[in-house]
Design a protein around this motif. Structure first.
Motif, PDB file in Angstrom:
ATOM      1  N   ARG A  35       2.995  -5.213  -5.800  1.00 10.57           N
ATOM      2  CA  ARG A  35       4.346  -4.747  -5.858  1.00 10.57           C
ATOM      3  C   ARG A  35       4.814  -4.853  -7.199  1.00 10.57           C
ATOM      4  O   ARG A  35       5.579  -3.803  -7.815  1.00 10.57           O
ATOM      5  N   ASP A  69       0.092   0.054  -4.139  1.00  9.66           N
ATOM      6  CA  ASP A  69       1.002  -0.798  -2.771  1.00  9.66           C
ATOM      7  C   ASP A  69       1.069   0.329  -1.912  1.00  9.66           C
ATOM      8  O   ASP A  69       2.210   1.146  -1.962  1.00  9.66           O
ATOM      9  N   THR A  70       0.541   0.316  -0.797  1.00 16.92           N
ATOM     10  CA  THR A  70       0.405   1.260   0.295  1.00 16.92           C
ATOM     11  C   THR A  70       1.852   0.962   1.242  1.00 16.92           C
ATOM     12  O   THR A  70       1.963   1.549   2.168  1.00 16.92           O
ATOM     13  N   THR A  71       2.673  -0.113   0.896  1.00 18.93           N
ATOM     14  CA  THR A  71       3.613  -0.394   1.643  1.00 18.93           C
ATOM     15  C   THR A  71       5.066   0.106   0.855  1.00 18.93           C
ATOM     16  O   THR A  71       6.237  -0.350   1.348  1.00 18.93           O
ATOM     17  N   TYR A  72       4.964   0.457  -0.316  1.00 21.91           N
ATOM     18  CA  TYR A  72       6.049   0.701  -1.254  1.00 21.91           C
ATOM     19  C   TYR A  72       6.522   2.151  -1.090  1.00 21.91           C
ATOM     20  O   TYR A  72       5.847   3.076  -1.456  1.00 21.91           O
ATOM     21  N   LYS A  80       7.093   6.104   7.210  1.00 32.07           N
ATOM     22  CA  LYS A  80       6.305   5.155   7.551  1.00 32.07           C
ATOM     23  C   LYS A  80       6.114   3.860   6.932  1.00 32.07           C
ATOM     24  O   LYS A  80       6.002   2.752   7.279  1.00 32.07           O
ATOM     25  N   ARG A  81       6.550   3.933   5.710  1.00 35.20           N
ATOM     26  CA  ARG A  81       6.596   2.661   4.862  1.00 35.20           C
ATOM     27  C   ARG A  81       8.116   2.039   4.803  1.00 35.20           C
ATOM     28  O   ARG A  81       8.393   1.093   3.985  1.00 35.20           O
TER      29      ARG A  81
END
Length: 237
Positions: A144, A175-178, A207-208
């Motif tokens: 992150r 970072d695939t959630t950012y 989606k994130r």
């Protein structure tokens, strides 16, 4: 001279007397002419039990005799004594390299901060910025933290779309959630008038978990080309 018969009779009587009482017969038996009585054989006197016995020879000494006890095996005793000893630590082995000192967490965090700040700075070259991000990752920076630094650099370069897009994409993949770098890519796509790619990028933002970012679509003129799209309307509600 006595007749032969008389001598024979006497001899018979003597023999009979010896069988019945040998001691008396010996005393009372007449002496026969021509014969010599055998001398009396005396048994040797019993050995005196108090007399000193000869010292035992080396061959006859018993195993229990203290004088014959073999010397102790000092080597075996030493080995037995050391069998239960704890071996020395591995670090004491000659020639072994000691472990490196533990890094100070505070110092490591400060070093990573400097690298991330360097990557964010617009004056830093793109090549050096990527190198600084790699060094910060090796130094223990989180994904992150790395993604935020790359996204910040992209925003600083927003007027240079190609250079900015490279760092937005780097942050998105790191970072695939950012959601922020994906939203910035959607902005660039909307500015270019690309409706379909913009819609897909906004879906990825949803989606994130970027709900706050999606609310900007309703009033940000950047998204004028897609704000009336049915799918986008569902996303911003």
């Amino acid at each position: 001279m006595r007749p032969a018969f008389t001598r024979l009779a006497l001899a018979s009587l003597t023999l009979l007397a010896c069988n019945n009482n040998p001691e008396k017969a010996t005393k009372d038996a007449p002496v026969v002419a021509g014969k010599t009585d055998a001398p009396e054989i005396k048994a040797p006197p019993p050995a005196d039990s108090k007399s000193a016995a000869p010292p035992p020879s080396a061959e006859t000494k018993t195993a229990g005799d203290p004088a014959t006890t073999p010397p102790a095996d000092t080597k075996g005793d030493a080995a037995a004594a050391t069998a239960g000893e704890t071996p020395p630590p591995a670090a004491a082995t000659a020639g072994e390299t000691p472990p490196p000192p533990v890094a100070d967490p505070a110092a490591a965090a400060e070093a990573n901060k400097k690298l991330l700040d360097e990557a964010k700075a617009k004056k830093t070259s793109d090549a050096r910025a990527k190198k600084a991000l790699e060094e910060a990752e090796k130094g223990g920076a989180t994904v992150r933290e790395l993604a935020e630094a790359a996204n910040a650099r992209g925003e600083a370069l927003f007027d240079d779309p190609e250079r900015a897009a490279a760092f937005f994409t780097w942050a998105k993949d790191k970072d695939t959630t950012y959601p922020e770098p994906v939203f910035n890519l959607a902005k660039q796509s909307a500015n270019a008038g690309e409706v379909a790619p913009t819609v897909e990028l906004l879906k990825e933002v949803s989606k994130r978990g970027g709900k706050k970012l999606l609310k900007q679509v309703g009033f940000d003129p950047t998204f004028e080309v897609v704000k009336d799209d049915s799918e986008v309307q569902k996303l911003i509600k």
